[in-house]
Design a protein around this motif. Structure first.
Motif, PDB file in Angstrom:
ATOM      1  N   TYR A  27      23.397  -5.592 -23.228  1.00 18.62           N
ATOM      2  CA  TYR A  27      24.223  -5.569 -24.534  1.00 18.62           C
ATOM      3  C   TYR A  27      25.537  -5.153 -24.425  1.00 18.62           C
ATOM      4  N   ARG A  28      26.336  -5.671 -25.005  1.00 21.38           N
ATOM      5  CA  ARG A  28      27.660  -5.463 -24.887  1.00 21.38           C
ATOM      6  C   ARG A  28      28.099  -4.193 -25.560  1.00 21.38           C
ATOM      7  N   ASP A  29      27.203  -3.787 -26.950  1.00 18.89           N
ATOM      8  CA  ASP A  29      27.527  -2.550 -27.525  1.00 18.89           C
ATOM      9  C   ASP A  29      26.357  -1.541 -27.051  1.00 18.89           C
ATOM     10  N   GLU A  30      26.914  -0.356 -27.410  1.00 18.61           N
ATOM     11  CA  GLU A  30      25.698   0.937 -26.950  1.00 18.61           C
ATOM     12  C   GLU A  30      24.494   0.756 -27.572  1.00 18.61           C
ATOM     13  N   VAL A  31      23.571  -0.205 -27.314  1.00 19.75           N
ATOM     14  CA  VAL A  31      22.327  -0.290 -27.774  1.00 19.75           C
ATOM     15  C   VAL A  31      21.023   0.163 -26.839  1.00 19.75           C
ATOM     16  N   ASP A  32      20.405   0.882 -27.448  1.00 18.12           N
ATOM     17  CA  ASP A  32      19.515   1.289 -26.406  1.00 18.12           C
ATOM     18  C   ASP A  32      18.049   0.655 -26.574  1.00 18.12           C
ATOM     19  N   THR A  33      17.739   0.048 -25.369  1.00 23.32           N
ATOM     20  CA  THR A  33      16.678  -0.953 -25.302  1.00 23.32           C
ATOM     21  C   THR A  33      15.240  -0.334 -25.737  1.00 23.32           C
ATOM     22  N   VAL A  59      19.434  -1.633  -9.268  1.00 23.00           N
ATOM     23  CA  VAL A  59      20.951  -1.064  -9.248  1.00 23.00           C
ATOM     24  C   VAL A  59      21.029  -0.113 -10.305  1.00 23.00           C
ATOM     25  N   GLU A  60      22.025   0.445 -10.537  1.00 26.09           N
ATOM     26  CA  GLU A  60      22.108   1.456 -11.464  1.00 26.09           C
ATOM     27  C   GLU A  60      21.820   1.198 -12.911  1.00 26.09           C
ATOM     28  N   ALA A  61      20.646   1.899 -13.383  1.00 26.18           N
ATOM     29  CA  ALA A  61      20.040   1.366 -14.897  1.00 26.18           C
ATOM     30  C   ALA A  61      21.065   1.816 -16.014  1.00 26.18           C
ATOM     31  N   ARG A  62      21.187   1.058 -17.080  1.00 26.41           N
ATOM     32  CA  ARG A  62      21.955   1.482 -18.208  1.00 26.41           C
ATOM     33  C   ARG A  62      21.037   1.389 -19.428  1.00 26.41           C
ATOM     34  N   PRO A  63      21.072   2.179 -20.305  1.00 27.79           N
ATOM     35  CA  PRO A  63      20.360   2.146 -21.560  1.00 27.79           C
ATOM     36  C   PRO A  63      20.363   0.594 -22.273  1.00 27.79           C
ATOM     37  N   THR A  64      21.614   0.134 -21.923  1.00 30.59           N
ATOM     38  CA  THR A  64      21.790  -1.114 -22.491  1.00 30.59           C
ATOM     39  C   THR A  64      21.126  -2.373 -21.691  1.00 30.59           C
ATOM     40  N   ASP A  65      20.350  -2.012 -20.816  1.00 24.73           N
ATOM     41  CA  ASP A  65      19.881  -3.068 -19.749  1.00 24.73           C
ATOM     42  C   ASP A  65      18.484  -3.256 -20.367  1.00 24.73           C
ATOM     43  N   LEU A  66      18.081  -4.529 -20.051  1.00 25.93           N
ATOM     44  CA  LEU A  66      16.525  -5.089 -20.422  1.00 25.93           C
ATOM     45  C   LEU A  66      16.487  -6.012 -19.333  1.00 25.93           C
ATOM     46  N   VAL A  67      15.198  -5.902 -18.519  1.00 27.65           N
ATOM     47  CA  VAL A  67      15.014  -6.862 -17.536  1.00 27.65           C
ATOM     48  C   VAL A  67      13.801  -7.472 -17.933  1.00 27.65           C
TER      49      VAL A  67
END
Length: 228
Positions: A27-33, A59-67
């Motif tokens: 996500y481009r915005d600060e969306v927590d998945t 890789v470094e995980a981001r709160p905005t990432d969803l695999v």
């Protein structure tokens, strides 16, 4: 896994290849998945067709990432436009997916009338895979009365039918909407209060452009007229 090429971009997120089995939705915005993951996990456990949730990427995980699972197949929108799927069949797919979703008990709410709602279930968010239709993009998922979900799907289709950029496809989208509304009748249809609430939610959606918001009133009127 390494983050690969960009596969596509939507209103709020970009999708990157990881390998042949998984993609990274960022996500481009600060969306927590976290909430989206929880809903998808719950629905998957109940047999509802959602993408499988993938492993850590390394890789470094981001709160905005969803695999999630890499899906192969046309979207329902693409299949409708190229004639692979007829309007009646497409409406049947949407009605069935809404009905099956609303048959699952809520994950959080104690209200017996509430169910999980997608609130963006339309042909572009349905992928036709070899194992059947799979519903993607659960960002807007919440819990509430099923009529709101039916109203939202209908309203979105009505907006598309009224969008000047879809000139030439207007008749087919109207036909799809009319058939869907007929199929939804046995589930309770689209009550006026649910349609009004869906219209209000769309009106404050920051992802919609001015043109899309400008036709909301007309779109709601079209849903009412076709619902008869």
């Amino acid at each position: 896994m390494q983050i690969g090429p960009l596969l596509g971009s939507g209103r709020t997120a970009d999708v990157y290849a990881l390998d042949n089995s998984w993609v990274l939705r960022r996500y481009r915005d600060e969306v927590d998945t976290a909430a989206e993951l929880a809903v998808m996990s719950y629905l998957s456990a109940h047999g509802y067709p959602v993408p499988r949730i993938g492993p850590p990427t390394g890789v470094e995980a981001r709160p905005t990432d969803l695999v999630i699972q890499r899906l192969t197949g046309k979207t329902l929108a693409e299949a409708l436009l190229d004639g692979t799927v007829a309007e009646a069949e497409g409406a049947g797919v949407l009605a069935r997916l809404l009905r099956e979703l609303h048959a699952i008990p809520p994950r959080i709410s104690q209200d017996p009338a509430y169910r999980i709602l997608h609130l963006d279930l339309h042909p572009e968010n349905v992928v036709l895979t070899s194992r059947g239709a799979v519903v993607i993009d659960w960002t807007t998922a919440t819990e509430g009365p099923p009529a709101l979900d039916r109203a939202m799907s209908s309203l979105i289709l009505a907006q598309v039918a009224l969008d000047p950029e879809f000139t030439g496809a207007e008749r087919s989208v109207r036909g799809l909407l009319a058939t869907l509304l007929t199929l939804l009748t046995d589930d309770g249809g689209v009550p006026a209060d649910a349609l009004a609430r869906a219209t209000g939610i769309r009106a404050v959606n920051p992802g919609l452009g001015a043109r899309e918001k400008a036709v909301l009133g007309e779109a709601a009127a079209l849903v009412t007229a076709l619902a008869g």
